[in-house]
Scaffold this active site. Structure first.
Site, PDB file in Angstrom:
ATOM      1  N   TYR A  40       7.446  38.470   3.012  1.00 35.62           N
ATOM      2  CA  TYR A  40       6.481  37.927   2.046  1.00 35.62           C
ATOM      3  C   TYR A  40       5.050  37.945   2.602  1.00 35.62           C
ATOM      4  CZ  TYR A  40       4.210  34.155  -0.679  1.00 35.62           C
ATOM      5  OH  TYR A  40       3.351  33.403  -1.426  1.00 35.62           O
ATOM      6  N   ILE A  41       4.818  37.269   3.692  1.00 37.88           N
ATOM      7  CA  ILE A  41       3.444  37.218   4.213  1.00 37.88           C
ATOM      8  C   ILE A  41       3.085  38.549   4.880  1.00 37.88           C
ATOM      9  CG2 ILE A  41       1.830  35.939   5.682  1.00 37.88           C
ATOM     10  CD1 ILE A  41       3.801  33.517   5.328  1.00 37.88           C
ATOM     11  N   ASP A  92      10.855  46.314  10.871  1.00 40.97           N
ATOM     12  CA  ASP A  92      11.541  45.289  10.079  1.00 40.97           C
ATOM     13  C   ASP A  92      13.010  45.689   9.957  1.00 40.97           C
ATOM     14  OD1 ASP A  92      12.346  43.495   7.861  1.00 40.97           O
ATOM     15  OD2 ASP A  92      10.183  43.196   7.637  1.00 40.97           O
ATOM     16  N   ASP A 138      16.236  45.789  14.624  1.00 41.63           N
ATOM     17  CA  ASP A 138      16.147  44.377  14.976  1.00 41.63           C
ATOM     18  C   ASP A 138      15.453  44.264  16.339  1.00 41.63           C
ATOM     19  OD1 ASP A 138      16.712  41.832  15.946  1.00 41.63           O
ATOM     20  OD2 ASP A 138      18.817  41.860  15.297  1.00 41.63           O
ATOM     21  N   GLY A 176      11.061  36.776  11.922  1.00 44.41           N
ATOM     22  CA  GLY A 176      11.750  35.584  12.407  1.00 44.41           C
ATOM     23  C   GLY A 176      12.498  34.909  11.274  1.00 44.41           C
ATOM     24  N   SER A 187       3.283  27.769  12.478  1.00 44.36           N
ATOM     25  CA  SER A 187       3.440  26.919  11.293  1.00 44.36           C
ATOM     26  C   SER A 187       2.887  25.533  11.561  1.00 44.36           C
ATOM     27  CB  SER A 187       4.932  26.824  10.981  1.00 44.36           C
ATOM     28  OG  SER A 187       5.190  25.750  10.109  1.00 44.36           O
ATOM     29  N   TYR A 243      14.275  25.415  13.597  1.00 39.84           N
ATOM     30  CA  TYR A 243      13.291  26.431  13.181  1.00 39.84           C
ATOM     31  C   TYR A 243      11.915  26.081  13.723  1.00 39.84           C
ATOM     32  CZ  TYR A 243       9.397  27.894  10.316  1.00 39.84           C
ATOM     33  OH  TYR A 243       8.165  28.323   9.933  1.00 39.84           O
ATOM     34  N   LYS A 291       9.053  27.692  16.847  1.00 36.69           N
ATOM     35  CA  LYS A 291       7.601  27.951  16.768  1.00 36.69           C
ATOM     36  C   LYS A 291       6.884  27.261  17.933  1.00 36.69           C
ATOM     37  CE  LYS A 291       7.651  30.391  12.946  1.00 36.69           C
ATOM     38  NZ  LYS A 291       7.487  31.857  13.037  1.00 36.69           N
ATOM     39  N   LEU A 304       9.194  24.740  -2.768  1.00 37.34           N
ATOM     40  CA  LEU A 304       8.831  24.258  -4.097  1.00 37.34           C
ATOM     41  C   LEU A 304       8.356  25.366  -5.044  1.00 37.34           C
ATOM     42  CD1 LEU A 304       8.333  21.896  -6.021  1.00 37.34           C
ATOM     43  CD2 LEU A 304       6.078  21.610  -4.961  1.00 37.34           C
TER      44      LEU A 304
HETATM   45  N1  UFG Z   1      10.040  19.823  -3.056  1.00 38.09           N
HETATM   46  C1  UFG Z   1      10.647  19.305  -4.201  1.00 38.09           C
HETATM   47  N2  UFG Z   1      11.659  20.024  -4.777  1.00 38.09           N
HETATM   48  C2  UFG Z   1      12.077  21.240  -4.298  1.00 38.09           C
HETATM   49  C3  UFG Z   1      11.448  21.750  -3.135  1.00 38.09           C
HETATM   50  C4  UFG Z   1      10.433  21.015  -2.541  1.00 38.09           C
HETATM   51  O1  UFG Z   1      10.291  18.219  -4.672  1.00 38.09           O
HETATM   52  O2  UFG Z   1      12.993  21.844  -4.867  1.00 38.09           O
HETATM   53  C5  UFG Z   1       8.917  19.075  -2.455  1.00 38.09           C
HETATM   54  C6  UFG Z   1       9.152  18.646  -1.017  1.00 38.09           C
HETATM   55  O3  UFG Z   1       9.801  17.381  -0.956  1.00 38.09           O
HETATM   56  C7  UFG Z   1       7.726  18.627  -0.471  1.00 38.09           C
HETATM   57  C8  UFG Z   1       7.019  19.736  -1.245  1.00 38.09           C
HETATM   58  O4  UFG Z   1       7.815  19.954  -2.402  1.00 38.09           O
HETATM   59  O5  UFG Z   1       7.106  17.392  -0.776  1.00 38.09           O
HETATM   60  C9  UFG Z   1       6.908  21.047  -0.490  1.00 38.09           C
HETATM   61  O6  UFG Z   1       8.197  21.433  -0.028  1.00 38.09           O
HETATM   62  P1  UFG Z   1       8.489  22.906   0.517  1.00 38.09           P
HETATM   63  O7  UFG Z   1       9.960  22.972   0.819  1.00 38.09           O
HETATM   64  O8  UFG Z   1       7.927  23.919  -0.412  1.00 38.09           O
HETATM   65  O9  UFG Z   1       7.608  22.981   1.830  1.00 38.09           O
HETATM   66  P2  UFG Z   1       7.654  22.064   3.146  1.00 38.09           P
HETATM   67  O10 UFG Z   1       6.292  21.487   3.252  1.00 38.09           O
HETATM   68  O11 UFG Z   1       8.801  21.158   3.193  1.00 38.09           O
HETATM   69  O12 UFG Z   1       7.961  23.185   4.226  1.00 38.09           O
HETATM   70  C10 UFG Z   1       6.947  23.911   4.769  1.00 38.09           C
HETATM   71  C11 UFG Z   1       7.387  25.306   5.224  1.00 38.09           C
HETATM   72  C12 UFG Z   1       8.277  25.236   6.433  1.00 38.09           C
HETATM   73  C13 UFG Z   1       7.722  24.329   7.469  1.00 38.09           C
HETATM   74  C14 UFG Z   1       7.450  22.980   6.867  1.00 38.09           C
HETATM   75  C15 UFG Z   1       6.905  21.985   7.839  1.00 38.09           C
HETATM   76  O13 UFG Z   1       8.065  25.958   4.186  1.00 38.09           O
HETATM   77  O14 UFG Z   1       8.360  26.531   6.979  1.00 38.09           O
HETATM   78  O15 UFG Z   1       6.488  23.160   5.829  1.00 38.09           O
HETATM   79  O16 UFG Z   1       5.585  22.310   8.168  1.00 38.09           O
HETATM   80  F1  UFG Z   1       8.586  24.171   8.496  1.00 38.09           F
END
Ligand code: UFG
Length: 340
Positions: free
Chosen positions: A11-12, A31, A58, A82, A124, A149, A153, A200
């Site tokens: 993606y990125i 990749d 890999d 990763g 991250s 994970y 990092k 999300l």
């Molecule tokens: N959330 C929901 N419903 C969902 C998914 C997420 O309500 O189905 C909420 C989570 O509780 C959070 C927000 O949406 O409040 C963002 O959640 P994400 O899962 O999109 O992202 P995170 O911040 O949890 O995770 C990100 C990166 C990870 C990293 C993490 C910690 O995706 O790689 O931040 O820095 F490890």
């Protein structure tokens, strides 16, 4: 520069490949398609009008990595490859430590052997752990993370720092991403998670396109503006531009290693993001509030000052841009990239 991009089909990585080509750099991708599809390559070539060399293997295979560096010259490496699923890393810690660390070791050994001494690393915001004050600043110590994970990092940042410190001329940029979302404005490339999305934005996008019934909002009783979690969402096009800025900054960097936050500096709640997506789609989307997700922090965002001052980089896309571009990608590719 001639740049090896590990994980360049992801993606990125894929968005960064385009940004590099637009800035006149030559790109070679390595990749193994563990979490991406080969069909992204054709789209990158269509969008850029260039042929992009690809090595499909890999990186934990140290012999193949050594062979690549023995047969081709690179000026720099951008290391995206990763495993990255937080929940899966708790279930399979050894897979995560082995894959993420071994691939980095292979790369570093080959780089030092062949005199390639410029590296941009995909880190991250998770390395700030759960005690850093908000907004997060790069100088915060000690780094820690709450999942295997995230710990890969933290460990890789440490390894890169130690190697760069004792290797003359070695320069490393540690790019700490906040929450990458959005897609290329063409709608031809974007995020294509395998299985049920953990994050999300792709989940909301799949609800909008009819692949999921409704969004589950993980908790609405946090001490935040509307009770739902707040994050610093950053458009993947801004993130890609940040990699180009970091790469071009490396040769002029005084210190061997420098960390940079790539974020906007602003927090957006789950419900705010959902409502922005509804504006992009043009109608309301179904959701229900459920229990908090274990391990989630209430709210955090970046202090992006260092990247502005030292890289001359700043995020420019709004939350509405992020949603409009995600929706274009998702609606034009409801099932992601086609199988190859
Ligand atoms: N959330 C929901 N419903 C969902 C998914 C997420 O309500 O189905 C909420 C989570 O509780 C959070 C927000 O949406 O409040 C963002 O959640 P994400 O899962 O999109 O992202 P995170 O911040 O949890 O995770 C990100 C990166 C990870 C990293 C993490 C910690 O995706 O790689 O931040 O820095 F490890």
């Amino acid at each position: 520069m001639r740049v090896l991009v590990s994980g360049g089909a992801g993606y990125i990585g894929s968005h960064t490949v385009l940004a590099l080509l637009e800035h006149g750099h030559d790109v070679v991708i390595v990749d193994d398609f563990a979490n991406s599809k080969p069909t992204v390559l054709g789209r990158l070539e269509t969008l850029s009008g260039k042929t992009i060399p690809l090595h499909a293997f890999d990186l934990t295979d140290a012999d193949k990595t050594e062979h690549l560096f023995a047969s081709e010259k690179f000026d720099a490496v951008i290391h995206f490859a990763g495993f990255k699923a937080v929940g899966e890393s708790v279930e399979k810690p050894l897979d995560y430590y082995r894959n993420n660390l071994d691939s980095t070791f292979s790369l570093l050994r080959a780089m030092t052997r062949h005199g390639v001494d410029k590296l941009v690393f995909s880190s991250s915001a998770t390395v700030y752990g759960d005690t850093a004050p908000v907004p997060y600043h790069e100088d915060y110590e000690p780094l820690s993370a709450s999942s295997p994970y995230g710990r890969t990092k933290v460990m890789i940042e440490r390894v890169l720092t130690d190697v760069a410190t004792i290797t003359d001329g070695f320069r490393v940029a540690l790019l700490r991403y906040f929450n990458p979302v959005g897609a290329h404005p063409s709608g031809m490339i974007g995020e294509d998670p395998q299985g049920i999305p953990n994050n999300l934005m792709p989940f909301i996008a799949q609800v909008a396109v009819g692949r999921r019934d409704k969004l589950r909002v993980f908790g609405d009783d946090y001490p935040t503006k509307d009770g739902t979690g707040e994050r610093d969402y950053i458009h993947v096009m801004d993130l890609a531009a940040g990699h180009v800025a970091a790469l071009e900054h490396l040769p002029t960097m005084d210190e061997p290693v420098r960390a940079f936050n790539l974020g906007t500096g602003e927090g957006t709640s789950v419900l705010e993001l959902l409502h922005a997506f509804e504006r992009a789609v043009g109608h309301e989307l179904p959701y229900e509030v459920v229990e908090r997700r274990a391990g989630d922090l209430p709210a955090y965002w970046a202090d992006p000052t260092r990247a502005q001052q030292e890289l001359g980089w700043q995020a420019t896309h709004t939350i509405d841009d992020m949603c409009a571009d995600t929706w274009r990608w998702q609606s034009e590719n409801p099932n992601g990239f086609p199988e190859g």
